[in-house]
Design an enzyme around this catalytic site. Structure first.
Site, PDB file in Angstrom:
ATOM      1  N   LYS A  22       0.837  -1.210   0.000  1.00  0.00           N
ATOM      2  CA  LYS A  22       0.000   0.000   0.000  1.00  0.00           C
ATOM      3  C   LYS A  22       0.867   1.252   0.000  1.00  0.00           C
ATOM      4  O   LYS A  22       0.657   2.171  -0.801  1.00  0.00           O
ATOM      5  CB  LYS A  22      -0.903  -0.002   1.241  1.00  0.00           C
ATOM      6  CG  LYS A  22      -1.524   1.360   1.539  1.00  0.00           C
ATOM      7  CD  LYS A  22      -2.386   1.339   2.780  1.00  0.00           C
ATOM      8  CE  LYS A  22      -1.675   1.417   4.097  1.00  0.00           C
ATOM      9  NZ  LYS A  22      -1.322   2.766   4.582  1.00  0.00           N
ATOM     10  N   ASN A  23       1.839   1.300   0.900  1.00  0.00           N
ATOM     11  CA  ASN A  23       2.571   2.557   1.071  1.00  0.00           C
ATOM     12  C   ASN A  23       3.543   2.845  -0.085  1.00  0.00           C
ATOM     13  O   ASN A  23       3.889   3.994  -0.317  1.00  0.00           O
ATOM     14  CB  ASN A  23       3.270   2.584   2.434  1.00  0.00           C
ATOM     15  CG  ASN A  23       2.255   2.721   3.563  1.00  0.00           C
ATOM     16  OD1 ASN A  23       1.103   3.102   3.325  1.00  0.00           O
ATOM     17  ND2 ASN A  23       2.657   2.406   4.787  1.00  0.00           N
ATOM     18  N   CYS A 117      -4.508   7.951  10.085  1.00  0.00           N
ATOM     19  CA  CYS A 117      -4.698   7.273  11.359  1.00  0.00           C
ATOM     20  C   CYS A 117      -4.403   8.209  12.527  1.00  0.00           C
ATOM     21  O   CYS A 117      -3.476   9.006  12.467  1.00  0.00           O
ATOM     22  CB  CYS A 117      -3.769   6.076  11.443  1.00  0.00           C
ATOM     23  SG  CYS A 117      -4.255   4.752  10.352  1.00  0.00           S
ATOM     24  N   ARG A 122       1.424  13.734  14.062  1.00  0.00           N
ATOM     25  CA  ARG A 122       1.684  13.613  12.630  1.00  0.00           C
ATOM     26  C   ARG A 122       1.691  14.944  11.880  1.00  0.00           C
ATOM     27  O   ARG A 122       0.924  15.169  10.944  1.00  0.00           O
ATOM     28  CB  ARG A 122       0.702  12.626  11.997  1.00  0.00           C
ATOM     29  CG  ARG A 122       0.745  11.281  12.695  1.00  0.00           C
ATOM     30  CD  ARG A 122       0.038  10.201  11.949  1.00  0.00           C
ATOM     31  NE  ARG A 122       0.834   9.685  10.864  1.00  0.00           N
ATOM     32  CZ  ARG A 122       0.392   8.769  10.002  1.00  0.00           C
ATOM     33  NH1 ARG A 122      -0.820   8.308  10.109  1.00  0.00           N
ATOM     34  NH2 ARG A 122       1.168   8.319   9.047  1.00  0.00           N
ATOM     35  N   ASP A 305       4.201  -0.384  12.281  1.00  0.00           N
ATOM     36  CA  ASP A 305       2.924  -0.837  11.714  1.00  0.00           C
ATOM     37  C   ASP A 305       2.615  -2.294  12.035  1.00  0.00           C
ATOM     38  O   ASP A 305       1.560  -2.801  11.645  1.00  0.00           O
ATOM     39  CB  ASP A 305       2.908  -0.618  10.193  1.00  0.00           C
ATOM     40  CG  ASP A 305       2.782   0.858   9.839  1.00  0.00           C
ATOM     41  OD1 ASP A 305       2.377   1.644  10.712  1.00  0.00           O
ATOM     42  OD2 ASP A 305       3.092   1.213   8.689  1.00  0.00           O
ATOM     43  N   ARG A 397      -8.907   0.340   4.538  1.00  0.00           N
ATOM     44  CA  ARG A 397      -7.935   1.327   4.050  1.00  0.00           C
ATOM     45  C   ARG A 397      -6.617   0.654   3.671  1.00  0.00           C
ATOM     46  O   ARG A 397      -5.922   1.123   2.783  1.00  0.00           O
ATOM     47  CB  ARG A 397      -7.652   2.393   5.127  1.00  0.00           C
ATOM     48  CG  ARG A 397      -8.800   3.364   5.320  1.00  0.00           C
ATOM     49  CD  ARG A 397      -8.428   4.438   6.311  1.00  0.00           C
ATOM     50  NE  ARG A 397      -7.152   5.037   5.942  1.00  0.00           N
ATOM     51  CZ  ARG A 397      -6.344   5.697   6.762  1.00  0.00           C
ATOM     52  NH1 ARG A 397      -6.688   5.849   8.020  1.00  0.00           N
ATOM     53  NH2 ARG A 397      -5.227   6.207   6.329  1.00  0.00           N
TER      54      ARG A 397
END
Ligand code: EPU
Length: 418
Positions: A22-23, A117, A122, A305, A397
């Site tokens: 995903k990232n 998230c 952040r 993660d 997600r």
């Protein structure tokens, strides 16, 4: 609104393939839009963050078609707008990559301060400082990051703290900036390397990705490229941890084992049997598991993660384990939810101390963010009785075809509309 119902107590067994990362996908899709051309990106996961980014890019004039087999055709010959849509950007952190892309492509960008998230404050101050170092004028007002530059200039930038997003955003901007930009203290995550390879295929010269100094020789005339995304090491780690937590036996095919060396080492320390070769990674549990201590760290350390999933596994490992979180200060949102299932977890400062209980019991719980949701799945699979997980949108997600993959390993899972 949907819920997942999981009946626990089944040992996961079998083999699965994980989706593309995903990232990496989020960074590479944004990178592709740097060039007034077409690109083909393969192995793109059909998860909600990817679909949201594609919506954001469509709003900016890019054409995108994602097929069921993960092949994405992107046509960014036209990028007509420099203002990214507020509602969509608020849904995900990686929307900030459109700032680097738009600034380099159009000389201006207005991008809502990103959401994502709720795992810590952040901020995007490093991104802003980086853009300024490349000669952009940046302000934040009315909830937007607004940047413009008649011409970006190459520069040397020290990333203040190993930051994946900052490293990627500056690689994007520097790739279309003629001259040599040097990123010091760059993040070394595999997703950074993947993005660097793609940018090189587009015509930039990116060297040193995977080390803490990245050199980008940018070019105005970037072109489209064809590329396949690396396998998702976090999705893989989630299934491997779930396999261990249920004392099962699971083989993940098509994974790059060196991407999850640290988590595999910790699983082995906990008594999990780990076999890994270039074709995949198999974990199985034959005896009792042991408690472990884990510190999260930037790559190649133990990925933040995978922290919540690991905590869910350790919740039933006899003895006292500890997880120290060094990246995101609010990553402990999963703890209250695990406690509802009977876990004994105490959080002090940056450390969760987990005292293993004999078993967890199914309960109604919430997926408070992507990886906290994954922790609920790991807990539910090993719990006695049924667990209902709400806010499944958070899991969607980051995880493609979650129930299908779990079911293929024998889990009893269903999704129901509420
Ligand atoms: N930070 C700042 N200022 C900035 C940028 C970062 O203070 O301008 C801080 C963060 O608050 C954090 C640390 O620096 O404490 C590292 O953050 P980083 O920038 O590396 O995180 P990110 O790029 O926002 C990506 C992943 C996350 C993953 C982290 C760490 C994407 C889209 N997201 O976030 O993935 O946890 O790196 O590896 O790539 C997930 O997939 O569930 C997820 C949260």
């Amino acid at each position: 609104m949907e819920r997942l119902l999981i009946s626990g107590g089944v040992q996961l067994r079998g083999r699965i393939r994980v989706a593309g990362a995903k990232n990496s996908s989020l960074a590479i899709i944004a990178a592709a839009a740097l060039a007034p051309d077409r690109s083909i990106i393969e192995n793109v996961p059909r998860c909600r963050d990817v679909l949201t980014l594609l919506e954001i890019l469509r709003a900016l004039g890019v054409r995108a078609a994602l097929q069921d087999n993960g092949r994405l055709e992107l046509d960014s010959r036209e990028v007509s707008g420099h203002v990214a849509p507020y509602g969509l950007c608020r849904q995900m952190r990686a929307s900030i990559y459109t700032a680097g892309m738009l600034l380099a492509r159009l000389g201006r960008a207005e991008v809502p301060l990103p959401g994502g998230c709720v795992i810590g404050s952040r901020p995007v101050d490093f991104h802003i400082r980086g853009f300024e170092t490349l000669g952009a004028h940046v302000v934040t007002e009315h909830g937007y990051l607004k940047a413009h530059a008649r011409r970006l200039v190459p520069a040397t930038f020290y990333v203040p703290r190993s930051s994946v997003g900052t490293t990627i955003n500056l690689m994007l901007a520097a790739s279309r900036t003629p001259g040599i930009t040097v990123l010091q203290n760059a993040a070394r995550e595999p997703e950074v390397v993947d993005t660097a390879v793609f940018l090189s295929l587009m015509g930039a010269r990116v060297r040193g990705a995977g080390t803490s100094t990245i050199t980008v020789e940018g070019a105005r005339d970037l072109h489209g490229a064809t590329y396949a995304i690396i396998p998702d090491r976090i999705e893989a780690g989630t299934y491997l941890i779930a396999a261990a937590a249920t004392h099962g036996d699971v083989l993940i095919e098509d994974l790059i084992p060196e991407h999850i060396t640290a988590p595999l080492t910790k699983l082995a320390d906990a008594g999990v049997t780990v076999d890994s070769d270039p074709t995949g990674v198999r974990v199985r549990v034959e005896g009792a598991l042991r408690p472990i201590d884990v510190d999260t760290a930037p790559y190649p350390g133990f990925a933040t993660d995978l922290h919540p999933q690991c905590a869910a596994m350790l919740a039933t490992v006899p003895g006292r384990s500890a997880i120290r979180e060094t990246i995101f200060e609010k990553r402990f949102g999963y703890v209250d939810e695990l406690r509802r299932m009977g876990a004994d977890i105490r959080v002090e400062g940056d450390t969760a101390t987990i005292t293993g209980v004999p078993y967890l019991t199914g309960a109604p719980v919430e997926a408070v963010d992507i990886r906290a949701g994954a922790a609920m799945v790991v807990a539910a699979l090993q719990a006695r009785g049924e667990t209902q997980i709400t806010n499944v949108e958070n899991l969607d997600r980051g995880y493609e075809a979650l129930e299908d993959k779990l079911r293929s390993l024998g889990a009893q899972v269903q999704r129901i509309a509420t």
